[in-house]
Write a protein that holds these residues in place. Structure first.
Motif: not given
Length: 440
Positions: A162-164, A174, A185, A211
């Motif tokens: 959901v976030r990286t 991001p 990235c 995480e």
């Protein structure tokens, strides 16, 4: 007789009222869970919302896996509680294994007129218990990053996230998933950040809230930047005051207006750059090196520390995070590379400004324009004319402020004018990752 009749009527009314209330209150409490299904872990907050017009009595939540049951929540509510929100996490117990689990919720309301067992609502939610962090594999190897410049890290994650992206010094940049399934990235090394705070790591947060922080091998190339002394004239200050007075009406003098613009205004504009940086294509839109304003000479360099003096006294100091290019007045400004326009209007210190998105958080900024020839949403190709140079905003003469922005942070444009740097540090890494992904 009248007294008896009145009593009978009252009794009948009470019975009717009781019956109406009874039949209107035969349903159990309403409940809603913030997550309905999918991965879940002991690190993820789950919120249960409850409501009942007759009043909540109790709630219990248990986690069931196979024949084992683990208590999660048990609570009694005081009389009159009609709404409640309970936030909890699943228990991290040794007997709980990765795999399917069931969350059983039982809620009871207050009985009618204070007696009886009341109504109950029971519901079970099925989840996949996932308490291990995702695995991150770094595909790119050489990360040589200059102060004020940009770097690219390419990697894979073994599950949906959901976030990286890349994190350091409480900042987050991001990453974007590429067609081959890997993540790329672009991240900056802010020119004013102390080197000891620049420790980039890849962050990956999965759907269950687990995480992972993974370090990358990198080498910092230190770079020094020039300083400049700028003498503020009354003519220039009057020009700035006339353009920005409405934004800072409490500023009493042209100098005060300038200081507000150069400080508070500059900070607000950078916040806008952060927001605009999120309006990006996940995949690259650019082609090879970026164009420079034709027949132009530099009039201000990147990360130049500018000291401002008025009547012999230093009044301010700010970093100039772009390159000023001067040519003929009202020169045509070409798009440095292909992309789509995400900003085409006034932007504070940059004056009339265009920002073009090139994908993966990479954007170019064109400031101080006298004319804007595109609008937000337009697709442009490298070399298309997007406007004319000018002196709008915080400019002392006709020129182009050219900036390269990575996820809201201005970086050194010189790197993006260099085809060898782009090939070695960006395009080559992306092509290599595609081959690795294609071979799997």
């Amino acid at each position: 007789m009248k007294t008896i009749a009145v009593a009978v009527i009252l009794i009948l009314l009470l019975l009717v009222g009781f019956g109406v209330y009874y039949f209107l209150d035969t349903t159990g409490p309403a409940l809603a869970l913030s997550r309905q299904s999918g991965p879940i872990s002991s690190r993820l907050d789950v919120t249960l919302r409850l409501r009942d017009r007759s009043g909540l009595r109790s709630v219990s939540v248990n986690l069931v896996q196979g024949q084992k049951s683990f208590p999660v929540l048990s609570k009694e509510y005081p009389s009159g509680t009609k709404d409640a929100a309970e936030t909890f996490r699943l228990p991290a117990q040794p007997g709980l294994k990765e795999g399917p689990v069931r969350l059983e919720v039982k809620v009871a309301d207050r009985s009618i007129f204070g007696f009886g067992s009341g109504n109950r609502t029971e519901h079970a939610f099925n989840f996949e218990y996932q308490n291990k962090p995702p695995a991150v594999a770094i595909l790119s190897t050489a990360h040589n990053i200059s102060r004020g410049g940009a770097g690219l890290v390419v990697y894979t994650v073994n599950r949906e996230v959901v976030r990286t992206g890349v994190v350091f010094a409480d900042r987050f940049y991001p990453a974007y998933r590429q067609p081959g399934g890997f993540y790329a990235c672009l991240f900056p090394f802010p020119s004013d950040l102390p080197e000891e705070r620049f420790v980039p790591k890849v962050l990956a947060v999965d759907q269950a809230g687990n995480e992972r922080l993974t370090g990358i091998y990198y080498h910092v190339l230190e770079k020094s930047f020039p300083r400049d002394r700028i003498e503020l004239t009354d003519t220039f200050l009057e020009k700035v005051a006339s353009e920005f007075k409405d934004r800072f009406p409490k500023a009493a003098t042209p100098l005060e207006v300038f200081l507000k613009v150069n400080g508070e205004g500059r900070k607000a504009d950078r916040q806008i750059l952060d927001q605009v940086g999120l309006k990006t294509s996940p995949t690259p839109l650019w082609e090879s090196e970026f164009l420079r304003l034709p027949n132009s000479a530099p009039r201000g360099s990147f990360s130049q520390l500018r000291s401002y003096f008025y009547k012999g006294k230093q009044v301010d100091e700010q970093y100039h995070l772009g390159i000023d290019l001067a040519s003929l007045a009202h020169s045509k400004v070409p798009a440095a590379n292909s992309g789509h326009v995400v900003w085409a209007e006034d932007l504070g210190i940059y004056g009339q400004c265009v920002i073009i998105d090139h994908g993966m958080g990479l954007q170019t900024l064109y400031g101080h324009l006298s004319r804007i020839a595109v609008k937000e949403g337009d697709q442009v190709k490298k070399g298309d004319i997007i406007g004319d140079t000018g002196d709008t905003g915080l400019a002392g003469g006709d020129h182009l402020h050219f900036g390269v922005v990575v996820s809201g942070q201005e970086v050194n444009p010189i790197e993006w004018w260099d085809p060898s740097w782009i090939k070695n540090n960006v395009i080559g890494k992306l092509e290599e990752a595609k081959q690795v992904a294609g071979g799997k």
